[in-house]
Design a protein around this motif. Structure first.
Motif, PDB file in Angstrom:
ATOM      1  N   MET A   1       2.449  -8.566  17.748  1.00 51.01           N
ATOM      2  CA  MET A   1       2.975  -9.365  16.642  1.00 51.01           C
ATOM      3  C   MET A   1       2.602  -8.705  15.319  1.00 51.01           C
ATOM      4  O   MET A   1       1.478  -8.251  15.132  1.00 51.01           O
ATOM      5  CB  MET A   1       2.398 -10.777  16.708  1.00 51.01           C
ATOM      6  N   ASN A   2       3.551  -8.633  14.407  1.00 48.46           N
ATOM      7  CA  ASN A   2       3.298  -8.006  13.124  1.00 48.46           C
ATOM      8  C   ASN A   2       2.309  -8.823  12.303  1.00 48.46           C
ATOM      9  O   ASN A   2       2.265 -10.049  12.371  1.00 48.46           O
ATOM     10  CB  ASN A   2       4.594  -7.873  12.326  1.00 48.46           C
ATOM     11  N   SER A   3       1.500  -8.124  11.483  1.00 47.99           N
ATOM     12  CA  SER A   3       0.604  -8.815  10.562  1.00 47.99           C
ATOM     13  C   SER A   3       1.419  -9.450   9.441  1.00 47.99           C
ATOM     14  O   SER A   3       2.598  -9.125   9.237  1.00 47.99           O
ATOM     15  CB  SER A   3      -0.395  -7.830   9.962  1.00 47.99           C
ATOM     16  N   ARG A   4       0.769 -10.356   8.700  1.00 53.14           N
ATOM     17  CA  ARG A   4       1.474 -10.998   7.584  1.00 53.14           C
ATOM     18  C   ARG A   4       1.885  -9.967   6.540  1.00 53.14           C
ATOM     19  O   ARG A   4       2.967 -10.057   5.949  1.00 53.14           O
ATOM     20  CB  ARG A   4       0.583 -12.069   6.949  1.00 53.14           C
ATOM     21  N   ASP A   5       1.015  -8.963   6.299  1.00 56.99           N
ATOM     22  CA  ASP A   5       1.340  -7.927   5.318  1.00 56.99           C
ATOM     23  C   ASP A   5       2.555  -7.127   5.760  1.00 56.99           C
ATOM     24  O   ASP A   5       3.442  -6.808   4.954  1.00 56.99           O
ATOM     25  CB  ASP A   5       0.143  -6.996   5.115  1.00 56.99           C
ATOM     26  N   ASP A   6       2.604  -6.781   7.055  1.00 53.22           N
ATOM     27  CA  ASP A   6       3.746  -6.021   7.564  1.00 53.22           C
ATOM     28  C   ASP A   6       5.028  -6.842   7.467  1.00 53.22           C
ATOM     29  O   ASP A   6       6.096  -6.324   7.109  1.00 53.22           O
ATOM     30  CB  ASP A   6       3.503  -5.623   9.024  1.00 53.22           C
ATOM     31  N   SER A   7       4.928  -8.138   7.781  1.00 52.76           N
ATOM     32  CA  SER A   7       6.103  -9.008   7.710  1.00 52.76           C
ATOM     33  C   SER A   7       6.603  -9.115   6.282  1.00 52.76           C
ATOM     34  O   SER A   7       7.814  -9.121   6.026  1.00 52.76           O
ATOM     35  CB  SER A   7       5.752 -10.399   8.254  1.00 52.76           C
ATOM     36  N   LEU A   8       5.676  -9.197   5.335  1.00 54.89           N
ATOM     37  CA  LEU A   8       6.066  -9.287   3.931  1.00 54.89           C
ATOM     38  C   LEU A   8       6.737  -7.993   3.474  1.00 54.89           C
ATOM     39  O   LEU A   8       7.748  -8.017   2.763  1.00 54.89           O
ATOM     40  CB  LEU A   8       4.837  -9.579   3.069  1.00 54.89           C
ATOM     41  N   GLU A   9       6.188  -6.872   3.905  1.00 51.94           N
ATOM     42  CA  GLU A   9       6.749  -5.583   3.513  1.00 51.94           C
ATOM     43  C   GLU A   9       8.163  -5.407   4.052  1.00 51.94           C
ATOM     44  O   GLU A   9       8.982  -4.691   3.470  1.00 51.94           O
ATOM     45  CB  GLU A   9       5.849  -4.442   4.018  1.00 51.94           C
ATOM     46  N   ALA A  10       8.459  -6.060   5.179  1.00 52.56           N
ATOM     47  CA  ALA A  10       9.785  -5.918   5.789  1.00 52.56           C
ATOM     48  C   ALA A  10      10.860  -6.692   5.042  1.00 52.56           C
ATOM     49  O   ALA A  10      12.054  -6.445   5.225  1.00 52.56           O
ATOM     50  CB  ALA A  10       9.731  -6.385   7.242  1.00 52.56           C
ATOM     51  N   LEU A  11      10.450  -7.628   4.195  1.00 48.76           N
ATOM     52  CA  LEU A  11      11.409  -8.427   3.435  1.00 48.76           C
ATOM     53  C   LEU A  11      11.935  -7.644   2.227  1.00 48.76           C
ATOM     54  O   LEU A  11      11.248  -6.763   1.702  1.00 48.76           O
ATOM     55  CB  LEU A  11      10.749  -9.717   2.951  1.00 48.76           C
ATOM     56  N   PRO A  12      13.133  -7.964   1.771  1.00 49.13           N
ATOM     57  CA  PRO A  12      13.696  -7.274   0.601  1.00 49.13           C
ATOM     58  C   PRO A  12      13.113  -7.818  -0.703  1.00 49.13           C
ATOM     59  O   PRO A  12      13.823  -8.290  -1.601  1.00 49.13           O
ATOM     60  CB  PRO A  12      15.193  -7.579   0.714  1.00 49.13           C
ATOM     61  N   LEU A  13      11.784  -7.771  -0.804  1.00 48.20           N
ATOM     62  CA  LEU A  13      11.073  -8.280  -1.965  1.00 48.20           C
ATOM     63  C   LEU A  13      11.365  -7.415  -3.189  1.00 48.20           C
ATOM     64  O   LEU A  13      11.582  -6.201  -3.065  1.00 48.20           O
ATOM     65  CB  LEU A  13       9.567  -8.275  -1.667  1.00 48.20           C
ATOM     66  N   ARG A  14      11.363  -8.027  -4.358  1.00 49.19           N
ATOM     67  CA  ARG A  14      11.505  -7.258  -5.583  1.00 49.19           C
ATOM     68  C   ARG A  14      10.430  -6.178  -5.645  1.00 49.19           C
ATOM     69  O   ARG A  14       9.267  -6.415  -5.316  1.00 49.19           O
ATOM     70  CB  ARG A  14      11.344  -8.174  -6.807  1.00 49.19           C
ATOM     71  N   ASP A  15      10.789  -4.997  -6.115  1.00 50.17           N
ATOM     72  CA  ASP A  15       9.840  -3.884  -6.173  1.00 50.17           C
ATOM     73  C   ASP A  15       8.627  -4.205  -7.029  1.00 50.17           C
ATOM     74  O   ASP A  15       7.509  -3.786  -6.721  1.00 50.17           O
ATOM     75  CB  ASP A  15      10.526  -2.627  -6.717  1.00 50.17           C
ATOM     76  N   ASP A  16       8.838  -4.949  -8.117  1.00 52.40           N
ATOM     77  CA  ASP A  16       7.709  -5.211  -9.017  1.00 52.40           C
ATOM     78  C   ASP A  16       6.753  -6.275  -8.479  1.00 52.40           C
ATOM     79  O   ASP A  16       5.708  -6.546  -9.080  1.00 52.40           O
ATOM     80  CB  ASP A  16       8.199  -5.613 -10.418  1.00 52.40           C
ATOM     81  N   LEU A  17       7.095  -6.878  -7.315  1.00 54.15           N
ATOM     82  CA  LEU A  17       6.192  -7.840  -6.690  1.00 54.15           C
ATOM     83  C   LEU A  17       5.414  -7.235  -5.522  1.00 54.15           C
ATOM     84  O   LEU A  17       4.448  -7.831  -5.046  1.00 54.15           O
ATOM     85  CB  LEU A  17       6.970  -9.061  -6.185  1.00 54.15           C
ATOM     86  N   ARG A  18       5.819  -6.064  -5.076  1.00 55.69           N
ATOM     87  CA  ARG A  18       5.165  -5.456  -3.914  1.00 55.69           C
ATOM     88  C   ARG A  18       3.716  -5.082  -4.251  1.00 55.69           C
ATOM     89  O   ARG A  18       3.426  -4.537  -5.311  1.00 55.69           O
ATOM     90  CB  ARG A  18       5.921  -4.225  -3.452  1.00 55.69           C
ATOM     91  N   GLY A  19       2.832  -5.395  -3.329  1.00 52.46           N
ATOM     92  CA  GLY A  19       1.429  -5.042  -3.506  1.00 52.46           C
ATOM     93  C   GLY A  19       0.627  -6.021  -4.326  1.00 52.46           C
ATOM     94  O   GLY A  19      -0.583  -5.839  -4.500  1.00 52.46           O
ATOM     95  N   LEU A  20       1.265  -7.069  -4.847  1.00 53.81           N
ATOM     96  CA  LEU A  20       0.545  -8.035  -5.672  1.00 53.81           C
ATOM     97  C   LEU A  20      -0.088  -9.125  -4.811  1.00 53.81           C
ATOM     98  O   LEU A  20       0.325  -9.368  -3.679  1.00 53.81           O
ATOM     99  CB  LEU A  20       1.493  -8.673  -6.688  1.00 53.81           C
TER     100      LEU A  20
END
Length: 367
Positions: A1-20
């Motif tokens: 099962m993917n971690s929460r961080d991996d699942s979040l990274e897989a979403l089309p999140l805005r670039d300026d929100l990644r890593g926050l």
């Protein structure tokens, strides 16, 4: 099962929100929690009964939407503030953070900017990010003060669309002189800059400290924000508000969500305002404990800032995080605000303040 961080990274999140990381102070089970500037005194029983009655009366009509413009609440807030304000000058939302967000939605956005002077309230850049507004980190003096001359110069240099002035400032605790507000307002004249004075802690100011409410007449671009979370001991109710020219409230109506302020929230706030003298009865005690903290920290050889708020910002003379952990080990939670060599502590009840001071003295004796 993917971690929460991996699942979040897989979403089309805005670039300026990644890593926050989300905003938030540690929520830990401790003996004494003095890290989030809450009013630690419980809500008085007469106010609890008044809120209960109003909410009970409201419950029967929860099948209907609330008053979209919460006219009764705006009228009550105007009466509380005075200064010849009317309901047309008032606006409210779910905490002062939503108030600031709505201001950014109306007057900020892509290709627009907001200037504030750091260190200051850490939500300002996050709110700017969420609304696509460029955040400009202005500068303070080495002692964290801000002069009228420096503030005006930086407004002229950066030409922001909005300026946030936190007074009393969080985390440093000291109120700004009205000359700073006036200078910033005048410096933004050519740019038509909106000037927001965040007075979340205004009720705790030292005697003789004026409010920016006195500057509202004739200044249609000035907004003074307040909250019921601190002095009113209603952090859980989530009610923030502002006073400004009526045109500002009209502008905010363009971006607010429909029926954003629930019937229950309105009922709670109205009951609290009807009993504001009772609720504000703890303010003087909190100020007494705040000043006691300042005096005792000086006696212990530390350097606290003079405070107009319900908290004290202090230089701890060494590793701030080590002291934070040392106090936590004794069951006292304060705030590590990320400023080297400094911590912030909320002024609580007499017993909580005593626990904090004893923990500091014990830590220093072992260091």
């Amino acid at each position: 099962m993917n971690s929460r961080d991996d699942s979040l990274e897989a979403l089309p999140l805005r670039d300026d929100l990644r890593g926050l990381s989300p905003y938030g102070a540690p929520q830990l089970e401790v003996r004494v929690a003095l890290n989030t500037n809450e009013n630690t005194h419980p809500v008085p029983e007469p106010v609890v009964r008044a809120v209960t009655r109003r909410v009970t009366d409201t419950a029967a009509s929860l099948n209907r939407y609330p008053d979209r413009d919460f006219t009764n609440l705006r009228t009550a807030l105007a009466s509380y503030l005075g200064h010849e304000l009317t309901e047309d000058n008032l606006w409210a939302a779910n905490g002062s953070n939503e108030i600031l967000q709505q201001i950014l939605q109306a007057f900020g956005g892509p290709e627009r900017s907001v200037l504030s002077f750091v260190p200051t309230y850490s939500m300002y850049p996050l709110l700017a990010l969420g609304t696509g507004t460029r955040f400009i980190a202005g500068e303070r003096a080495a002692d964290f003060s801000l002069s009228a001359e420096s503030a005006a110069r930086q407004v002229g240099e950066h030409a922001p669309n909005i300026v946030f002035l936190c007074s009393p400032n969080n985390p440093t605790g000291t109120a700004l002189g009205l000359d700073v507000v006036e200078a910033v307002y005048e410096a933004g004249e050519d740019r038509n800059t909106i000037v927001v004075v965040d007075e979340a802690y205004a009720e705790f100011a030292r005697f003789g400290t004026p409010s920016a409410l006195t500057l509202l007449p004739g200044r249609p671009r000035l907004i003074v924000t307040r909250t019921m979370s601190k002095a009113f001991a209603l952090a859980g109710a989530r009610l923030g508000y502002f006073a400004a020219d009526r045109s500002v409230a009209d502008a905010i109506r363009l971006v607010r969500l429909p029926y954003h302020l629930s019937s229950v929230t309105q009922a709670t706030a109205l009951a609290a305002l009807e009993h504001h003298e009772t609720l504000l009865g703890t303010v003087e005690d909190i100020k007494l404990q705040r000043d006691r903290i300042v005096d005792e920290l000086k006696r212990l050889g530390l350097t606290p800032a003079e405070s107009d708020s319900n908290f004290v910002f202090f230089e701890c003379g060494g590793d701030a995080h080590a002291m934070w952990q040392g106090l936590l080990d004794q069951g006292v939670l304060v705030r590590d605000v990320g400023i080297p060599g400094h911590l912030r502590v909320t002024a609580g009840t007499e017993a909580e303040t005593t626990a904090f001071l004893e923990a500091v003295e014990s830590y220093l004796a072992r260091s």
